[in-house]
Each structure stands twice: as structure tokens, then as C-alpha cells.
Design an enzyme around this catalytic site. Structure first.
Site, PDB file in Angstrom:
ATOM      1  CG  HIS A 158      48.834  87.540  -5.771  1.00  0.00           C
ATOM      2  ND1 HIS A 158      49.214  86.916  -4.596  1.00  0.00           N
ATOM      3  CD2 HIS A 158      48.622  86.543  -6.660  1.00  0.00           C
ATOM      4  CE1 HIS A 158      49.243  85.599  -4.785  1.00  0.00           C
ATOM      5  NE2 HIS A 158      48.895  85.357  -6.029  1.00  0.00           N
ATOM      6  CB  CYS A 207      37.137 105.273 -14.899  1.00  0.00           C
ATOM      7  SG  CYS A 207      38.337 105.246 -16.252  1.00  0.00           S
ATOM      8  N   GLY A 249      60.208  84.250   2.608  1.00  0.00           N
ATOM      9  CA  GLY A 249      58.994  84.539   3.352  1.00  0.00           C
ATOM     10  C   GLY A 249      57.707  84.088   2.705  1.00  0.00           C
ATOM     11  CG  ASN A 275      59.345  80.865   5.484  1.00  0.00           C
ATOM     12  OD1 ASN A 275      58.970  82.028   5.508  1.00  0.00           O
ATOM     13  ND2 ASN A 275      58.496  79.855   5.549  1.00  0.00           N
ATOM     14  CG  MET A 276      59.689  83.617  10.456  1.00  0.00           C
ATOM     15  SD  MET A 276      61.031  84.178  11.533  1.00  0.00           S
ATOM     16  CE  MET A 276      60.469  83.559  13.121  1.00  0.00           C
ATOM     17  CD  GLU A 277      56.449  77.889  10.586  1.00  0.00           C
ATOM     18  OE1 GLU A 277      55.320  77.967  10.091  1.00  0.00           O
ATOM     19  OE2 GLU A 277      56.651  77.804  11.805  1.00  0.00           O
TER      20      GLU A 277
END
Length: 310
Positions: A158, A207, A249, A275-277
């Protein structure tokens, strides 16, 4: 093509279950087979054997560093959701407001440090490289905390808060200045009572390539934009090569990144989710470890007793 293959695989799996004479028992069997393990010893054995490890990370890996996510009802900057500012249309309408938002995010990130999960990943990469093994980090995050922790083989799908792209010549450049231009100094406060700075476009970041002076934009993938084809090609190459995938995560709901780990799992490669859940993809993985990534990941990636350090 990968998405089509993945969808076809799901349909074939569903068709296979539907052909069985007692579907309710078969459905229970399929669910039992899909349930991931939380046995750390078993994961560590898979980790010890792996030669090419792909680590996919999302916002959860940076949460313990205090990085705001700008999601949900409380995720406002002034009175706008991030989705209202992170678009080409928003930048075309009001580049000053969008640059204020990204200036604020850059300044916040300059004050943040990698947490134990970032450090564990970077240390694992350094250690395994001495053994002829590879680690690649494929991240959805734009905060550069993996880079700050020392990760070298990093694919930022990203983009990055600390890179710019010229809207005129297309040049991409790293820029860690604070502020990125004089006109943004002291601007970008998130308080909803703050008025837009309305900075003239000619005073926004420009730029510095010879003879260009075009307006710069953050080099991040905005809503409605396609991911960089070259980066995606590199991601696909790494996923095709990996023999262990670690997902850290990420909610597994943002595409195309949500396809990456299930794609690896579909060819029989072990996938471990930290992961948390649970997420929508959890049942497709071999392992799932719940809890804060900064707590669960370091022991998972620590030196295995079978490793020989040169």
C-alpha cells in the site's frame, strides 16, 4: 487468475461435501478438519523446517506501537473519515486538506517506535539469512515500522507515508523531512474545531526533479486505486515459493491482500495466524494464536533448538 483459482477451489470443495449421503455429518467433519491448531510446539517444528518464510502483516502488528487506524466511529480526523480523504478525488478537490491529513500522520509516525513483534520479525530475518533461509515481509501498513526495526526484504503493497510521487513526472522519492514543506509546519491538528489551513497549491510539496516542480502526492494506494503491478508480481513470486506463511495482525477482509494466505494454504503450505481474534480466514489455516502480536510472535519466531548458527 489466482482469485479465479481460489474461487474454483472453494466451489469444488463445497461440491465434494454436497455429494456425500449424510451432509450434516459431512459438514461437521469438514468443520473439524478446518479448525486450526494452537499448538505452539507443532508450529515451531514447521518453523524449524521452513526455508522460505512469507510474513504477511496488517494494522494489528502496529497497534501496540500506538499507531492510529482511522477506522470505525472514533477514527475521525477533524470531521472526516480517512476514506473521505484518501482518494484521488479528494486530492483533486482539496490537496491542501489531504496534505494536512498526511502531514499529521507522518508527524505521529515519527514519534512511534517498533514494538516486540516488529523486532522479532526483523531479528528472525537476520538470523535465518545466515543459515541460507529467507524471510520476506509483505505488509499492508504504510508506517515503515518494519523498516525502522531493521527488516530488509520488505514489500509495502500500500506504499509508504514517507514516500512521495509526482503528479507530473511520476517520480517516486523517499522524504523524511519534518515538516515536508515549510507551509505545513504546525498544521494538521485533528481537532474538529480546527479550520483548514487552505495552503496555496504552489506552497504544497513540489517535485525537485530538474525542470519539473510538479505537485507531489503521498505515495500510498488510495481507495479506488489499483495496487502496483510490479509489487504484486513480486508478492506472487514470494507466495509461490514460500513453505511457511505467517499472518500477523490482519483482519483478512481487505482485498487483494485477504487472498494471499488462503492462496498459500490451498496448496498445502502451513499457514499460522497471529491475531487478537479469529478472522474470516482463520478456519482455512493450520494454526491460529490469539493475543497481542507483541506477546505471541517473539517466542514463535525465536531460535529453534535445531538451528545451527554460523
Amino acid at each position: 487468475m489466482r482469485l479465479l483459482q481460489l474461487t474454483a477451489g472453494r466451489l469444488l470443495s463445497q461440491a465434494h461435501c454436497a455429494l456425500k449421503p449424510r451432509p450434516s455429518k459431512q459438514q461437521r467433519f469438514c468443520l473439524e478438519m478446518a479448525r486450526p491448531s494452537s499448538n505452539m510446539a507443532d508450529f515451531r517444528e514447521a518453523f524449524a523446517r521452513a526455508k522460505h518464510i512469507a510474513i504477511i502483516t496488517g494494522a494489528g502488528v502496529s497497534a501496540e506501537s500506538g499507531v492510529p487506524t482511522f477506522r470505525g466511529a472514533g477514527g475521525l480526523w477533524r470531521k472526516w473519515q480517512a476514506q473521505e480523504l484518501a482518494t484521488p478525488e479528494a486530492f483533486a478537490r482539496n490537496p491542501s486538506r489531504v496534505w494536512e491529513f498526511y502531514h499529521y500522520r507522518r508527524e505521529v509516525m515519527l514519534s512511534k517506535q517498533p514494538n516486540p513483534a516488529h523486532v522479532a520479525i526483523a531479528e528472525c530475518e537476520r538470523r535465518l539469512s545466515k543459515q541460507g533461509r529467507s524471510v520476506v515481509v509483505i505488509t499492508q501498513n504504510i508506517d515503515e515500522l518494519h523498516r525502522k526495526a531493521g527488516t530488509k526484504h520488505l514489500l509495502e503493497i500500500h506504499g509508504s507515508l514517507f514516500k512521495t510521487r509526482c503528479t507530473n513526472c511520476g517520480n517516486v522519492a523517499a522524504d523524511y523531512r519534518s515538516p515536508i514543506c515549510p507551509a505545513l509546519a504546525g498544521k494538521g491538528a485533528p481537532d474538529p474545531e480546527i479550520e483548514d489551513a487552505a495552503i496555496p497549491v504552489e506552497e504544497l510539496p513540489r517535485c525537485e526533479e530538474d525542470g519539473c516542480n510538479g505537485l507531489l502526492r503521498p505515495h500510498v494506494v488510495w481507495f479506488g486505486e489499483a495496487l502496483d503491478a510490479e509489487v504484486l508480481a513480486e508478492v506472487e513470486k514470494e507466495l509461490d515459493m514460500c513453505d511457511l506463511c505467517v499472518v500477523v495482525g490482519t483482519s483478512s477482509v481487505v482485498y487483494p491482500a485477504a487472498m494471499f494466505a488462503p492462496q498459500v494454504s490451498s496448496r498445502g503450505v502451513p499457514v499460522a495466524e497471529f491475531n487478537m481474534e479469529a478472522t474470516p480466514a482463520t478456519d482455512r489455516f493450520r494454526f491460529h494464536f490469539a493475543g497481542p502480536c507483541g506477546t505471541t510472535l517473539p517466542p514463535a519466531l525465536a531460535r529453534h533448538h535445531t538451528e545451527l548458527i554460523a
